[in-house]
Design an enzyme around this catalytic site. Structure first.
Site, PDB file in Angstrom:
ATOM      1  N   GLY A 120     118.464  -3.282 -53.363  1.00  0.00           N
ATOM      2  CA  GLY A 120     117.604  -4.131 -54.189  1.00  0.00           C
ATOM      3  C   GLY A 120     118.270  -5.446 -54.565  1.00  0.00           C
ATOM      4  CD  GLU A 143     117.879  -0.262 -49.568  1.00  0.00           C
ATOM      5  OE1 GLU A 143     118.468  -0.518 -48.486  1.00  0.00           O
ATOM      6  OE2 GLU A 143     117.469  -1.142 -50.334  1.00  0.00           O
TER       7      GLU A 143
END
Ligand code: HXC
Length: 269
Positions: A120, A143
């Site tokens: 993010g 991720e």
């Protein structure tokens, strides 16, 4: 977060710091240093509020988002997400509701990145209008190691910035890209020495802030159009897939292993 007024100087934020340089440049510093600026909902709400406040503040002509030497942001807060279920993230519209205020900001927003910009954090940097990187910057979308995929636009903005092959490489292998590779690939606009990151970025922001405001807004809006349209569809598609991964065992395992500092054991379920 105590918000008494939209006037930025009177705000008392917990996870960010704000100030104005040379009366013209609004600076937002992400400030969760112990967690490498991991992005939680509270931080993103504060960031959204500060961005809106600077957007509304007449004398501010350009905004900078930065972190600290070690991390711009090491990603969304894994501890906060670890126990999320599909029903939580889907019903609360996780990401879409709190993370995308930056897309409403009309003044230019520059990401000044030193250290880690991962997950993010990389996606937040890519949501900015352009990225100035310190020579120690590292970008990545790791991720996959947690049993999820990028969920704040990474699978859509990274290929647009660096092309399909490099984006696939980054997203599928979780490897990091250093500042030099990121500049060569077009992810960042310039590299500067770590100690010059803020002076140089402020100087760039002052250049922009001196130009006619309406032209600056129009220029930004117009360049943005080159990336809109199918991007929104792509992001919505990505968001739903991202949400659905919170129903998998491997997401729980990946995040729990990270928190407990042990290797993950995945079962592809
Ligand atoms: C929560 C985090 C964190 C994160 C680091 N920390 N990243 N906490 N969420 N994303 C915490 C660590 O747990 C640790 O806390 C402290 O910050 C310092 O980190 P270390 O790992 O000790 O530092 P170091 O050894 O230097 O390694 C740095 C690192 C590593 C390589 C950046 O921290 C790391 O791999 N972080 C996770 C990166 C990641 O997977 N990001 C993607 C997240 S998912 P303690 O308490 O132990 O000191 C994501 C999804 C986006 O972003 C979807 C849409 C938003």
């Amino acid at each position: 977060m105590i918000i008494s007024t939209m006037e930025h100087t009177k705000l008392n934020y917990e996870f960010i710091k704000t100030h104005v340089e040379h009366d013209k440049v609004g600076i937002i510093t992400l400030h969760r240093p112990k967690q490498l600026n991991a992005l939680n909902t509270e931080l993103m709400l504060e960031l959204g509020h500060a961005l809106k406040a600077f957007d509304a503040q007449l004398e501010v002509g350009c905004i900078i988002i930065t972190g600290n030497e070690k991390a711009f942001a090491a990603g969304a807060d894994i501890s906060a997400m670890a126990n999320y279920e599909f029903s939580d993230v889907y019903s609360s519209d996780f990401i879409t509701k709190d993370w995308e205020i930056i897309r409403q900001i009309r003044k230019p927003v520059i990401a000044a990145v030193s250290g880690f910009a991962l997950g993010g954090g990389c996606e937040l940097a890519m949501m900015c209008d352009f990225i100035v990187a310190a020579d120690n910057a590292k970008f990545g979308q790791p991720e996959i190691k947690l049993g999820i995929i990028p969920g704040a636009g990474g699978t859509q903005r990274l290929p647009r910035a660096v092309g399909k092959s490099k984006a696939m490489d980054m997203v599928l292998t979780a490897r990091m890209m250093d500042a030099k590779e990121a500049e060569q690939a077009g992810l960042v606009s310039r590299i500067v020495a770590l100690e010059s990151l803020m002076p140089e970025t402020i100087s760039i922001a002052l250049t922009i802030a001196q130009y006619p405001r309406l032209a600056v807004l129009a220029a930004k809006e117009s360049v943005q159009r080159a990336f809109e349209g199918s991007l929104s569809d792509g992001i919505m598609y990505e968001r739903r897939l991202f949400h659905s991964l919170f129903s998998t065992q491997d997401q729980k395992e990946g995040m729990s292993a990270f928190i407990n500092k042990r290797p993950p054991v995945f079962h592809n379920k």
